[in-house]
Structure formats: C-alpha cells, structure tokens
Design an enzyme around this catalytic site. Structure first.
Site, short mmCIF file in Angstrom:
data_model
loop_
_atom_site.label_atom_id
_atom_site.label_comp_id
_atom_site.label_asym_id
_atom_site.label_seq_id
_atom_site.Cartn_x
_atom_site.Cartn_y
_atom_site.Cartn_z
N CYS A 386 0.86 -1.18 0.00
CA CYS A 386 0.00 0.00 0.00
C CYS A 386 0.89 1.23 0.00
O CYS A 386 2.10 1.14 -0.21
CB CYS A 386 -0.95 0.00 1.19
N HIS A 558 -14.81 -31.62 -5.31
CA HIS A 558 -14.52 -32.28 -4.04
C HIS A 558 -14.68 -31.28 -2.92
O HIS A 558 -14.89 -30.09 -3.15
CB HIS A 558 -13.10 -32.87 -4.04
#
Length: 637
Positions: A386, A558
């Site tokens: 950031c 799955h």
C-alpha cells in the site's frame, strides 16, 4: 470523460504527495515524542536532550521527504540528487521546508533521470562510475543552488500564508467547514494525500510554534467512521450488518479508515453523516483546544492517544472530539438507515461502485485479466503493498498469512510500501486503485487487486492457485502429490473394487448449471456411503473458491480441507454429461466426484489423471452406453 481524467489525475497527484511523507511517519513521531517530552514545557524537561528538536525538524524530516521523493522518481540516484537539492531549500528558508522538499526532491530525481536517459549507451566502457558519480554530484549541486536562491524564499512565503490561513479559520470559527471537503475526499481514497500531503506539513509548523496542532486530527479522527459502522451494527441488514462489528474494530483500534468507505457507498446519503460528524468533532476540538504534537498514523484511537500532549486538558479535548464526531455521525446514520429503503446490502457491490466513482475498471477484486502477469512456478514470498506499507497492507498481510499457514503452504507473506517493492517480487497484492502503481514498479510480478480487506475472495483463489497451479496439468499435480501418500500403496488400494461401483456411474445426465451438477454428484457420494450429508455443501464451497475444471472436458468437484472429517471412506462417482455443462466458461462432459480418506484420494486422482490425459479415453467414456465400459477404461489405467 474529462471529469474522470481530472479525478484520476488529482488522485495520482495526492497519492504521490502522501507517498513522500508516509514512509517517514515514524521519524515525525520520533520528533514529536522528543519535542513533547524534553522541551522546557514538556512532560520531562531536559535541556540536553531538547537540543535534538530543532535539527530534526529543520534538517532530518525535510531531507527524508526529499530523499523519498527523488527515489520515487528515479530509484537510488534520484534519491541522492533529491536529498542534495533539498539542502538548498532548507538553508534558503528560516522555517522547516516540508513543502519545499516535496517539490525539489522529486524535481532532483526527474533531472537525473532525464540525464541518464540522454547518455544511455553513450558512455565508454570503464567510465561508467566516473560519469555516474560526477553527474549526480554536479546536477545535485546546481539544483541545490537554484533552490537556495529561488525556491526556498517562495515556499517560505507560501507556507506562512497557509499557516496564517489556518490560524484565520481557527480564529473565525470556520475550521469545521473543512469537513465538507475532507470527508467526501476520504471516500475517494484521498485520505492519505490530504492528511500527509497537505495537513501534516502545515501542522508541523504549528507544533513548532505552539507545541500542538489541530490539523493532525482533521482527517485522522476515527469518530465519523465509527459512527457509520455502529449504525450498521444496529440498523443495517444482510452482510453489511454482519461485517460491521469487525470493520469497526479494525477502523477504530487499527486506524484503517478505508474499511468503512464501501459502507458509505452502499447508502450515498451517509456522506452527510460523516460530514456533520466531522464538523462536530472539529468544532469540539477548537472549542476545547485539542490537537496532537505529531501526525497520528494510522488514525486509530490508540495512535491518537500516543501523540496527545501529556496534560489532562489535551486528553479531554481530543477524546471529546472523537466522541462527539462519533455520536453525531451515529445519530445521522441511524436516521438515514431507518427511514430509507434497505435491501440486503452487498459490500462487494459497494466496492465495485467505489471503483466506478473513481473512474477505474468496474470489477470487484479486479485482477485486470490478461495483464496481471503469469503466476510464478516456485513462489517464495507474497508482498501485500500500500502507500506506506503499514496500514491496509499490514492488515491484509496478516489475514493472508493466516490462510497460508492453515493451508500448510510454505510461502512467506509480508507487507511493504509500493515504493519499496523489490524488483524480483513474484506476487504483489494491492488495493484496486493502487495496482497500476504497483505494476509500474514491478511489471513482471503477478498482480492481484482486492477491495474487501476482511473477506476478499482473491485470498482463497490465491491459496488455491498455490496449492494447484493453473498452468499445471491434473496429472502433474497428482504425480507430485502421489510421492507423499502415507502407507503402503498396495495396502491403500487393496479395496480397489469398492472405489468405483457400477451403481455410482451415471450416464446421459443433463444439468442447467454447475451447481446443479455438483449437487447431483455430491448426493451420489452420500448415497454410496462415501461421505456424510455435510460434504455436499463443502463441495459447493470449494467450487466457489476456485473452479475444479481440470481441462480435457473434465471436472473433479470435491470438498474443502475442513470437510475431510465428513469423509467416511474413499471412493468416487462418475457422471457422464454428453451435451456438457458450463463450468465458468468451460464445457465439462465428465464429472468425477471425489472423496478421499487418509491420502487415498491421491491414488484416485492419479488413476483419473492418467486416463483423462488422453482425449481418446475421454471420447470413449462420453460415448459409453454402460457403466461397466467406463469402469473398464479407468481400470486399465
């Protein structure tokens, strides 16, 4: 179109200003602490230690800003020339040159960058170091002299006018009106630019004169934001109501103001709440004489407490400013939420709206498909970046680090400022509006953008990519994992006949969508006695994380990692869909429902992978008219 371009340009300029200050906030805090503690009117007066105050504010802080500004433009050489040039404005003025450093530091970096481009490929071998050192020294000296003669005096006058303007606003009681500009600008992610690019430099000037500045609290006050989040906690609906408590904790105690912006964009009328809350808070601070002795970064109640002057009246004023701002914001927000029509607010949709308002691509958690780079084969470290590398990125990195650890993946996760991203960074995660800057910094990295820090789906997608790389074939994935299957292979496959039975092969099925297909496949596993009921929903959950389409018209739905406890015994089912079903844009004609216990699912996958790696086998199974035909094709492999 022009308005959008202006918005983007303003945001880029604001981000650039804040990027010069934010990496050096710790130095501002150090100076503020030394000032508050050791000056004659400080908490622990000390004549010797107080001698550090003036040199730090006069030389250290402007030099750090100028150095960082030059580095943003042209790496190390730009940083050095920027620092040299900054000395010119420092000596050429009689006040701390923060604004001057913000101008002359990047200018120095730009000049040396242009020089390097001009002589690129023209320096004779063996003279590179000589040219590099003398060019930086000469150009730095020239810019420093020009800054001393011209820039310093101009910035000196301009800064004094700004300080006088702030004093006038305070004296006339008009300072609260600044919230009309500050609060909406924050929602457009200009918060750091406003706080550290404009208010902090002027605030430091005031601290030097009076020991504290109210400007440090104009943007950093967490009151308006916490008022909005509290209103959602009590009167919101849906996901917004559920996520508001967590967001409130992160905002108020962590100081990550960005987290409440989407909540405002879900109900734009709430901008009135934060404006009125901000105005009320500023009015309270002016009335009671509040202020801080250093910037509060991040804007949390903890950070505000740490840089509040050490006397009771200051604590009372600052806490009252936060409390009043929060109360007013809460009351107005509650009225808006209760009287307006509410649906099931969608945080992701609000994040998308945020991007649209800022003229960005309107996609939530946008990864700029087709332009994010390639996922590295051997990932060693993930960078969450950031502006400063210590706010939203620190929070995002901690959440992702937890997920990586839970998945058992041996990859380091760290947070950093975009300007400090290393050239060899492999994976970089940023807020959507910061991704272009990150991509410019490290164009060869794999870039991911997020908007919702608490629960971005991109985190789970990345984990899935790290576990099962998209550019690997099913056979390669299983082949690598197969080596780590515990126990004796023959023993594990002793009950091979029970893994796939004729009654668990379903021919000529049709489904409207993949969810319907997965539900059918999961129910088949339940009916076969392989799994409990809960496993079906876990299969859907796993599919939402990342598609189980594996190529060659094959999908292997799955359960999740947590669903292992729902597996009774290993086995699988086969669902034939001759006309195909859509799996996120991919046509699937064969679905293998997988349930594995104690590692045997790897053996199942291995057998399926070998069989399905050959399209001739796929076609035979799709055209099979009896379950035994499919069993025989798989059994041969």
């Amino acid at each position: 179109m022009a308005q959008s371009n202006i918005k983007v340009a303003v945001q880029k300029f604001g981000n650039f200003l804040s990027s010069m200050v934010m990496p050096n906030i710790s130095a501002f805090i150090a100076w503020g602490l030394i000032t508050a503690l050791f000056i004659p009117t400080g908490f622990l007066p000390n004549e010797s230690l107080s001698k550090m105050v003036d040199p730090m504010v006069t030389y250290l802080l402007p030099l750090l800003i100028g150095y960082t500004g030059g580095k943003l433009v042209h790496e190390q050489r730009g940083a050095v020339v920027g620092a040299i040039a900054t000395m010119g404005v420092i000596v050429g003025a009689d006040i701390p040159m923060f604004l001057g450093a913000m101008i002359i530091g990047p200018l120095g970096g730009w000049v040396i960058k242009k020089f390097d481009q001009m002589i690129e490929g023209k320096v004779r071998a063996g003279f590179e170091m000589l040219v590099n050192n003398f060019s930086a020294g000469i150009l730095g000296a020239i810019i420093a002299i020009l800054a001393f003669l011209g820039v310093g005096p101009v910035i000196n006058t301009f800064t004094r006018l700004l300080v006088a303007g702030v004093d006038w606003l305070v004296g006339t009681g008009l300072l609260p009106l600044t919230s009309i500009l500050i609060e909406p600008a924050k929602v457009l992610f200009l918060n750091n630019a406003i706080n550290h690019g404009v208010l902090s430099p002027i605030g430091v000037e005031q601290v030097k004169e009076t020991g504290q500045s109210i400007l440090f609290l104009l943007e950093a006050n967490p009151g308006p934001g916490i008022g909005v989040l509290l209103a959602y906690m009590f009167f919101g609906k849906g996901n917004a109501k559920k996520s508001a408590p967590g967001a409130g904790i992160i905002h108020f105690f962590g100081g990550i103001h960005e987290i409440y912006f989407p909540y405002i964009l879900m109900r734009p009328m709430l901008i009135l709440a934060v404006i009125l809350g901000g105005m009320s808070g500023v009015f309270t601070l002016v009335l009671l004489g509040g202020g801080l002795f250093a910037p509060s970064s991040p804007g949390s109640i903890i950070a505000i407490t740490a840089v509040t002057p050490h006397h009771a009246s200051a604590y009372l004023a600052n806490f009252a400013g936060v409390l009043v701002a929060g109360a007013v914001s809460f009351i107005v927000s509650s009225f808006i939420l209760k009287t307006g029509k509410q649906g099931e607010e969608d945080i992701e949709a609000a994040a998308q709206k945020m991007q649209e308002m800022k003229g960005k691509k309107s996609s939530v958690s946008n990864v700029f498909a087709g332009d994010q780079g390639a996922m590295p084969d051997d990932v060693q470290k993930i960078y969450f970046a950031c502006d400063a590398g210590m706010g939203s990125s620190a929070m995002g990195a901690s959440l992702l680090r937890k997920k990586v650890k839970e998945a058992g993946i041996n990859v380091a996760v760290t947070n950093t400022a975009i300007s400090n991203l290393p050239a060899d960074a492999q994976i970089v995660i940023t807020q959507a509006e910061l991704t272009p800057r990150a991509r410019n910094k490290v164009p060869n990295a794999y870039h991911i953008s997020v908007d919702n820090f608490l629960s971005s789906p991109e985190y789970d997608k990345l984990i899935s990519e790290l576990e099962f790389p998209a550019n690997s074939s099913l056979y390669e994935i299983v082949e690598d994992a197969e080596e780590n299957v515990p126990g004796n292979k023959d023993q594990e496959m002793a009950h091979e006949d029970d893994l796939l039975r004729a009654e668990n092969v379903f021919l000529n099925q049709q489904f409207a969508n993949k969810e319907e297909a997965i539900h059918f496949t999961g129910r088949a596993l339940v009916n076969a006695g392989y799994v409990d009921e809960s496993y079906v929903e876990a299969m859907i959950e796993r599919e939402n994380i990342a598609s189980t389409y594996m190529g060659n018209d094959v999908a292997i739905p799955h359960g999740t990692e947590e669903a292992k406890k729902a597996v009774i015994k290993s086995g699988f089912t086969v669902v034939q869909v001759p006309d195909g079903v859509d799996f996120d844009g991919q046509k699937v004609r064969l679905i293998f429902g997988i349930a594995g216990k104690d590692g045997t699912h790897l053996e199942i996958l291995s057998g399926i992978a070998v069989t399905c790696s050959d399209m001739e086998n796929i076609e035979k199974m799709v055209e099979a008219d009896t379950p035994q035909t499919i069993i025989d094709i798989i059994g041969k492999k």
